[in-house]
Design a protein around this motif. Structure first.
Motif, PDB file in Angstrom:
ATOM      1  N   ALA A 238     -20.716 -24.945  17.603  1.00 31.23           N
ATOM      2  CA  ALA A 238     -19.350 -24.518  17.893  1.00 31.23           C
ATOM      3  C   ALA A 238     -19.314 -23.750  19.215  1.00 31.23           C
ATOM      4  CB  ALA A 238     -18.816 -23.656  16.761  1.00 31.23           C
ATOM      5  N   ASP A 239     -18.207 -23.916  19.949  1.00 32.56           N
ATOM      6  CA  ASP A 239     -18.041 -23.245  21.236  1.00 32.56           C
ATOM      7  C   ASP A 239     -17.521 -21.837  20.982  1.00 32.56           C
ATOM      8  OD1 ASP A 239     -17.587 -22.466  23.809  1.00 32.56           O
ATOM      9  OD2 ASP A 239     -16.185 -24.069  24.317  1.00 32.56           O
ATOM     10  N   ILE A 240     -18.352 -20.838  21.229  1.00 29.75           N
ATOM     11  CA  ILE A 240     -17.982 -19.454  20.957  1.00 29.75           C
ATOM     12  C   ILE A 240     -16.950 -18.947  21.959  1.00 29.75           C
ATOM     13  CG2 ILE A 240     -19.776 -18.423  22.391  1.00 29.75           C
ATOM     14  CD1 ILE A 240     -18.590 -17.243  18.903  1.00 29.75           C
ATOM     15  N   ASN A 241     -16.830 -19.606  23.117  1.00 30.81           N
ATOM     16  CA  ASN A 241     -15.871 -19.184  24.146  1.00 30.81           C
ATOM     17  C   ASN A 241     -14.570 -19.979  24.092  1.00 30.81           C
ATOM     18  OD1 ASN A 241     -17.642 -17.220  25.391  1.00 30.81           O
ATOM     19  ND2 ASN A 241     -18.806 -18.956  26.202  1.00 30.81           N
ATOM     20  N   MET A 242     -14.374 -20.752  23.055  1.00 28.56           N
ATOM     21  CA  MET A 242     -13.160 -21.570  22.935  1.00 28.56           C
ATOM     22  C   MET A 242     -11.931 -20.668  22.860  1.00 28.56           C
ATOM     23  SD  MET A 242     -12.790 -24.902  22.686  1.00 28.56           S
ATOM     24  CE  MET A 242     -11.517 -26.104  22.332  1.00 28.56           C
ATOM     25  N   ARG A 243     -10.885 -21.030  23.596  1.00 30.27           N
ATOM     26  CA  ARG A 243      -9.638 -20.261  23.573  1.00 30.27           C
ATOM     27  C   ARG A 243      -8.650 -20.891  22.596  1.00 30.27           C
ATOM     28  NH1 ARG A 243     -11.921 -19.301  28.372  1.00 30.27           N
ATOM     29  NH2 ARG A 243     -11.453 -17.350  29.471  1.00 30.27           N
ATOM     30  N   LEU A 267     -21.563 -10.169  19.379  1.00 26.86           N
ATOM     31  CA  LEU A 267     -21.149 -11.119  20.417  1.00 26.86           C
ATOM     32  C   LEU A 267     -21.706 -10.743  21.782  1.00 26.86           C
ATOM     33  CD1 LEU A 267     -17.428 -11.712  19.352  1.00 26.86           C
ATOM     34  CD2 LEU A 267     -19.322 -13.327  19.173  1.00 26.86           C
ATOM     35  N   LEU A 268     -21.719  -9.449  22.119  1.00 27.00           N
ATOM     36  CA  LEU A 268     -22.199  -9.036  23.432  1.00 27.00           C
ATOM     37  C   LEU A 268     -23.717  -8.944  23.500  1.00 27.00           C
ATOM     38  CD1 LEU A 268     -19.646  -6.221  24.383  1.00 27.00           C
ATOM     39  CD2 LEU A 268     -19.734  -8.570  25.220  1.00 27.00           C
ATOM     40  N   GLY A 269     -24.363  -8.647  22.382  1.00 30.08           N
ATOM     41  CA  GLY A 269     -25.787  -8.388  22.422  1.00 30.08           C
ATOM     42  C   GLY A 269     -26.680  -9.477  21.871  1.00 30.08           C
ATOM     43  N   GLN A 270     -26.180 -10.311  20.949  1.00 24.87           N
ATOM     44  CA  GLN A 270     -27.054 -11.260  20.277  1.00 24.87           C
ATOM     45  C   GLN A 270     -26.604 -12.723  20.387  1.00 24.87           C
ATOM     46  OE1 GLN A 270     -27.926 -10.060  16.225  1.00 24.87           O
ATOM     47  NE2 GLN A 270     -27.558  -7.913  16.716  1.00 24.87           N
ATOM     48  N   CYS A 271     -25.350 -12.962  20.571  1.00 24.03           N
ATOM     49  CA  CYS A 271     -24.852 -14.338  20.601  1.00 24.03           C
ATOM     50  C   CYS A 271     -25.055 -14.926  21.997  1.00 24.03           C
ATOM     51  CB  CYS A 271     -23.381 -14.373  20.223  1.00 24.03           C
ATOM     52  SG  CYS A 271     -22.743 -16.043  20.011  1.00 24.03           S
ATOM     53  N   PRO A 272     -25.810 -15.988  22.149  1.00 25.74           N
ATOM     54  CA  PRO A 272     -26.079 -16.534  23.483  1.00 25.74           C
ATOM     55  C   PRO A 272     -24.853 -17.246  24.059  1.00 25.74           C
ATOM     56  CG  PRO A 272     -27.053 -17.933  21.798  1.00 25.74           C
ATOM     57  CD  PRO A 272     -26.520 -16.728  21.082  1.00 25.74           C
ATOM     58  N   GLY A 273     -24.699 -17.103  25.374  1.00 25.10           N
ATOM     59  CA  GLY A 273     -23.661 -17.845  26.078  1.00 25.10           C
ATOM     60  C   GLY A 273     -22.267 -17.271  25.991  1.00 25.10           C
TER      61      GLY A 273
END
Length: 338
Positions: A238-243, A267-273
């Motif tokens: 899944a695209d974590i940056n999807m708007r 999200l800021l420390g462990q989720c890549p990308g």
């Protein structure tokens, strides 16, 4: 070959192999002309004057007609019978897959209540796999209900049987949306794990499918703040940056708006990308949204040099909005309601 042991006649091989009548006629004629010794039954049979042209293969040549009746010919004498389903079988299927006033079939009911044996039986009896995606009045398929109720075994059974994981309900929700919304991680794994019997699915397209509010499964998971759900979705692509479609918010925007410190930290420390400073349709970054809630501390802990420009943009955004608000306020005329 003869029908009686006493007749040791032998058929001559001929290029024109027929059903046996012609060769029998030749034998019969040769015996009449040579005056061969016949047993008593054969003498009685051939004592009258017989014209070979009048010989009936079923009445004259006994040995051949009897053996012809025992032959299993390859060419069927009648067209093959088509076995049609019995009326009783059709009646049973109509009862099992008939929908009630809410649009629920027996498979819907068994799926929502977690009856594994009943679901297995109904899957085996289902004449067409499209029946597995039969929606009820709310647009829920049995797979929707299994994911909603948290029955991961039934969810996997339906997926392996061919039920669609991209089917939409009346809100545009797929079973993946519902499992993410309900934080049923095991159901998510049952939905997304590959099936050997099926061709490879374009998982990214299904995971990034939006409901009628413009949200993907990532947004519904971020709304609940369940980190394990987001981890599972990201693992399967899944695209974590999807708007999302309404305001352009990402999962980080949603976490900042909710003041969800653990989710922001993940999200800021462990989720890549993850994009650290994405902007929604109004130009706001997650850091700016979190200024007035507890999530501001999490953003401060992960601040680096790349965030300085976004801070300046946020400050200018705030000043522009404040000046615009002041202009609008000054131009408004007070309304006398007395």
């Amino acid at each position: 070959m003869s029908a009686k042991k006493g007749n040791e006649t032998k058929l001559h091989e001929d290029e024109n192999t027929d059903s046996g009548f012609l060769s029998g006629e030749q034998l019969f004629s040769s015996e009449l002309e040579s005056g061969a010794n016949l047993d008593s039954d054969s003498k009685n049979l051939h004592s009258a004057s017989v014209d070979p042209a009048d010989v009936n293969p079923d009445s004259g040549v006994v040995c051949l007609s009897e053996n012809l009746s025992l032959l299993d010919l390859d060419t069927p004498t009648e067209p093959p019978r088509v076995v049609e389903p019995r009326n009783a079988d059709i009646a049973i299927l109509n009862v099992l897959f008939q929908q009630d006033e809410d649009g629920d079939s027996q498979l819907h009911i068994a799926a929502v209540h977690g009856c594994q044996k009943s679901v297995s039986t109904l899957i085996n009896l289902c004449p067409d796999k499209s029946w597995l995606d039969m929606p009820n009045e709310y647009g829920h398929t049995p797979l929707h209900l299994a994911a909603m109720s948290g029955h991961e075994v039934i969810t996997r059974m339906l997926v392996v049987a061919g039920a669609s994981i991209a089917a939409r309900d009346r809100r545009g929700q797929t079973p993946i949306h519902i499992a993410a919304e309900m934080s049923h991680v095991e159901c998510l794994k049952a939905l997304l794990a590959p099936v050997k019997e099926h061709p490879m699915r374009k998982m990214a397209a299904i995971l990034n499918q939006k409901n009628y509010n413009g949200q993907t499964c990532v947004h519904t998971a971020a709304n609940t703040g369940h980190i394990k759900t987001l981890q599972t979705l990201v693992y399967y692509g899944a695209d974590i940056n999807m708007r999302e479609g309404l305001a352009g918010s990402t999962a980080l925007h949603i976490a900042a708006r909710r003041g969800d410190v653990p989710l922001v930290q993940y999200l800021l420390g462990q989720c890549p990308g993850v994009e650290r400073s994405p902007r929604d349709w109004a130009g706001r970054t997650p850091r700016r949204i979190a200024r007035r809630n507890s999530a501001a501390r999490a953003f401060a802990a992960f601040k680096d040099d790349s965030d300085s420009e976004s801070d300046e943009d946020d400050d200018s955004y705030d000043s522009d909005n404040d000046s615009l608000f002041e202009k609008l306020r000054d131009t408004l005329n007070p309304i006398n309601v007395a």
